[in-house]
Design a protein around this motif. Structure first.
Motif, PDB file in Angstrom:
ATOM      1  N   GLN A 253       8.042   0.781  11.179  1.00 19.33           N
ATOM      2  CA  GLN A 253       7.211  -0.143  10.409  1.00 19.33           C
ATOM      3  C   GLN A 253       5.732   0.108  10.674  1.00 19.33           C
ATOM      4  OE1 GLN A 253       7.400  -4.249  11.580  1.00 19.33           O
ATOM      5  NE2 GLN A 253       6.622  -4.998   9.621  1.00 19.33           N
ATOM      6  N   SER A 257       3.080   1.618   7.884  1.00 18.83           N
ATOM      7  CA  SER A 257       1.950   0.764   7.526  1.00 18.83           C
ATOM      8  C   SER A 257       0.622   1.484   7.731  1.00 18.83           C
ATOM      9  CB  SER A 257       1.984  -0.515   8.356  1.00 18.83           C
ATOM     10  OG  SER A 257       0.831  -1.292   8.126  1.00 18.83           O
ATOM     11  N   ALA A 263      -3.426   2.338   3.485  1.00 22.70           N
ATOM     12  CA  ALA A 263      -3.531   1.774   4.828  1.00 22.70           C
ATOM     13  C   ALA A 263      -4.972   1.723   5.310  1.00 22.70           C
ATOM     14  CB  ALA A 263      -2.703   2.592   5.810  1.00 22.70           C
ATOM     15  N   PRO A 269       0.709  -4.249  10.837  1.00 20.94           N
ATOM     16  CA  PRO A 269       1.519  -5.467  10.895  1.00 20.94           C
ATOM     17  C   PRO A 269       1.525  -6.077  12.274  1.00 20.94           C
ATOM     18  CG  PRO A 269       2.926  -3.533  10.881  1.00 20.94           C
ATOM     19  CD  PRO A 269       1.528  -3.053  10.636  1.00 20.94           C
TER      20      PRO A 269
END
Length: 276
Positions: A253, A257, A263, A269
Motif C-alpha cells: 500500500q 501510494s 503521488a 497513507p
C-alpha cells in the motif's frame, strides 16, 4: 555491466533493490501483488545472486554506480524505485543524484553512530561466518520452527512464521555472497552517506522504518531524515528490518501510494512521523 534481473507485470515500471547478501528473491512476499499494478523490475546487485562481481574492489558506491549505469543503458532513468537495507541506501543515493523518480527507502543502512557502528559491522561479520559454517545443514535447520526463529530473529518480529523455503534461500544467499565481506566493511567504514538540503528533491521520497528493527535501530531514522529533510518518515508497527516480510500488505500500500502517477509525499497513507 549487465545486472541479472526479472520483470513481472505491466504498467509503469518499478525498480526493486535488495540488501547486502540478498537477491531479487527477497521481494517475493510482495512481488506478485506489486506486479498486479506495475511492471516490476527486480535486480541482483553486483556480486549477488546471478550478477557477477565488479572487477576489482566492490564498494557501496561502486555498486550504486553500476545500478546507475545499468539504468542509463536500459533507458530506465527516472524509474520509481524501492530499496531494502543496503538497497534502501542505494535508492537514497540515486535520489540524491536525481536519476530516479519517486523513492521508497525501507530501513536504510548507513545512519549508525557511536556504538551502533561496530555493532552493525561485527554482528554482520559474525552472522555470515556462522551461516557459512552451517551452510551444509541449513535445509534441516530451517525446516524447524525453532531453527528459523533463532537464525532470523534479528530480521523479523515473527521469524517462526517465515516459510522454510524463504528462510533457506535468504540465509544461503547471505552465506554464499562472495563480496559480502568487502561490501560490509565499506558500507560501515567507507564514505558516509551524503544528503540533500531542504527543497532539493523534485520527486516523492518516503523513508520507512520498522519500530522493532534490530539491524538498523529505529533511532537511526531521525538521522536519515536529517540528511534528507524533504523525506516523509513512515513507521511500521510490529515490524523488524524487512517490512515487506513482516507487514507485506502495508508495504505494498505504501509503495503504490508513494510511486503512483499522482503521488506526492503528503499523500502517504496514514503517514506516521512520530519518534520510534
Amino acid at each position: 555491466m549487465e545486472l541479472h534481473h526479472i520483470r513481472r507485470g505491466t504498467g509503469k515500471p518499478l525498480l526493486l533493490i535488495h540488501g547486502i547478501g540478498s537477491t531479487w528473491h527477497s521481494w517475493e512476499p510482495i512481488l506478485d501483488e506489486l506486479a498486479a499494478h506495475r511492471e516490476v523490475v527486480a535486480i541482483d546487485l553486483p556480486g549477488h545472486g546471478q550478477t557477477p562481481a565488479l572487477p576489482g574492489t566492490n564498494t557501496f558506491l561502486g555498486l550504486t554506480d553500476a545500478v546507475a549505469d545499468w539504468l542509463r543503458d536500459e533507458q530506465l532513468e527516472g524509474i520509481d524505485c524501492v530499496g531494502s537495507s543496503m538497497g534502501a541506501r542505494v535508492v537514497l543515493e540515486l535520489a540524491r543524484r536525481g536519476v530516479v523518480g519517486a523513492v521508497v527507502s525501507l530501513d536504510p543502512g548507513g545512519f549508525w553512530e557511536g556504538w551502533q557502528t561496530p555493532f552493525f559491522y561485527y554482528s554482520g561479520a559474525a552472522s555470515v561466518r556462522l551461516l557459512r559454517t552451517l551452510d551444509p545443514v541449513l535445509p534441516t535447520i530451517t525446516s524447524y520452527t525453532l531453527g528459523r526463529t533463532v537464525l532470523l530473529a534479528q530480521f523479523s518480529v515473527r521469524p517462526w512464521a517465515v516459510p522454510a523455503h524463504r528462510a533457506l534461500r535468504e540465509l544461503r544467499s547471505i552465506a554464499r555472497t562472495s563480496v559480502y565481506d568487502e561490501v560490509l566493511r565499506d558500507l560501515v567504514y567507507g564514505p558516509r552517506q551524503q544528503g540533500l538540503p531542504a527543497g532539493s528533491l523534485r520527486q516523492p521520497l518516503v523513508i520507512g522504518w520498522g519500530r522493532q528493527d534490530r539491524v538498523c535501530f529505529p533511532s537511526q531514522a531521525g538521522r536519515a531524515v536529517e540528511a534528507f529533510p524533504d523525506a516523509t518518515l513512515y513507521w511500521f508497527d510490529q515490524c523488524g528490518h524487512f517490512p515487506h516480510w513482516d507487514q507485506p500488505a502495508e508495504t505494498v500500500q505504501l509503495i503504490l501510494s508513494v510511486t503512483g502517477k499522482q503521488a506526492v509525499a503528503a499523500n502517504v497513507p496514514s503517514a506516521r512521523t512520530a519518534a520510534g
